[in-house]
Design a protein around this motif. Structure first.
Motif, PDB file in Angstrom:
ATOM      1  N   CYS A 200       0.848  -1.180   0.000  1.00 16.18           N
ATOM      2  CA  CYS A 200       0.000   0.000   0.000  1.00 16.18           C
ATOM      3  C   CYS A 200       0.893   1.242   0.000  1.00 16.18           C
ATOM      4  N   ALA A 201       0.360   2.305  -0.546  1.00 20.45           N
ATOM      5  CA  ALA A 201       1.104   3.554  -0.665  1.00 20.45           C
ATOM      6  C   ALA A 201       0.161   4.730  -0.493  1.00 20.45           C
ATOM      7  N   ALA A 202       0.723   5.857  -0.103  1.00 19.34           N
ATOM      8  CA  ALA A 202      -0.082   7.052   0.135  1.00 19.34           C
ATOM      9  C   ALA A 202       0.571   8.269  -0.512  1.00 19.34           C
ATOM     10  N   ARG A 203      -0.263   9.171  -0.923  1.00 16.75           N
ATOM     11  CA  ARG A 203       0.208  10.453  -1.451  1.00 16.75           C
ATOM     12  C   ARG A 203      -0.831  11.504  -1.116  1.00 16.75           C
ATOM     13  N   THR A 204      -0.387  12.730  -1.043  1.00 15.83           N
ATOM     14  CA  THR A 204      -1.318  13.830  -0.845  1.00 15.83           C
ATOM     15  C   THR A 204      -2.275  13.854  -2.035  1.00 15.83           C
TER      16      THR A 204
ATOM     17  N   PHE B  38       4.802   7.690   0.440  1.00 18.57           N
ATOM     18  CA  PHE B  38       4.843   6.812   1.604  1.00 18.57           C
ATOM     19  C   PHE B  38       4.441   5.397   1.192  1.00 18.57           C
ATOM     20  N   TRP B  39       5.203   4.439   1.703  1.00 18.04           N
ATOM     21  CA  TRP B  39       4.984   3.040   1.329  1.00 18.04           C
ATOM     22  C   TRP B  39       4.946   2.149   2.557  1.00 18.04           C
ATOM     23  N   GLY B  40       4.093   1.145   2.504  1.00 13.49           N
ATOM     24  CA  GLY B  40       4.072   0.128   3.543  1.00 13.49           C
ATOM     25  C   GLY B  40       5.107  -0.947   3.263  1.00 13.49           C
ATOM     26  N   GLN B  41       5.176  -1.934   4.143  1.00  9.14           N
ATOM     27  CA  GLN B  41       6.243  -2.925   4.075  1.00  9.14           C
ATOM     28  C   GLN B  41       5.934  -4.090   3.134  1.00  9.14           C
ATOM     29  N   GLY B  42       4.715  -4.212   2.658  1.00  5.54           N
ATOM     30  CA  GLY B  42       4.358  -5.291   1.751  1.00  5.54           C
ATOM     31  C   GLY B  42       3.818  -6.510   2.474  1.00  5.54           C
ATOM     32  N   THR B  43       2.903  -7.193   1.807  1.00  3.64           N
ATOM     33  CA  THR B  43       2.350  -8.434   2.330  1.00  3.64           C
ATOM     34  C   THR B  43       2.259  -9.437   1.176  1.00  3.64           C
ATOM     35  N   GLN B  44       2.685 -10.660   1.438  1.00  4.54           N
ATOM     36  CA  GLN B  44       2.777 -11.668   0.391  1.00  4.54           C
ATOM     37  C   GLN B  44       1.421 -12.306   0.120  1.00  4.54           C
TER      38      GLN B  44
END
Length: 118
Positions: A95-99, A107-113
């Motif tokens: 997942c990622a976020a931006r204004t 901004f980025w999350g750590q990832g999920t398999q």
């Protein structure tokens, strides 16, 4: 913004999973929230985005009609409901976020398999 993705796992083809991404550190409702994935040996690719607190959503053609992105602003969480999963959906999902309105995701999350068996 800190992002924490969860919900990945192993599922058979045709099955479903729901990914979650919890955000903290900034007003969640002002963020565009995106999902991306990266399969082994491939570049990271766009999956879906929820813009402006759910008023606008976009999907990659490969997941359109099977995946749904949604958010709960009260919980500062964005979801990716994945149905009719295929082996080619196997990847690490981020997942990622931006204004809202920006071009780049800051901004980025750590990832999920996610692994889909045939």
């Amino acid at each position: 913004v800190q992002l924490q993705a969860s919900g990945g796992g192993l599922v058979q083809a045709g099955g479903s999973l729901r990914l979650s991404c919890a955000a903290s550190g900034r007003t969640f409702s002002r963020l565009d929230m995106g999902w991306f994935r990266q399969a082994p040996g491939k570049e990271r690719e766009f999956v879906a985005v929820d813009r402006r607190s759910g008023s606008i959503t976009y999907y990659a053609d490969s997941v359109k009609g099977r995946f749904t992105v949604s958010r709960d602003n009260a919980k500062n969480t964005v979801y990716l409901q994945m149905n009719s999963l295929k082996p080619e959906d196997t990847a690490v999902y981020y997942c990622a976020a931006r204004t809202s309105g920006a071009t780049m995701y800051d901004f980025w999350g750590q990832g999920t398999q996610v692994t889909v068996s045939s």
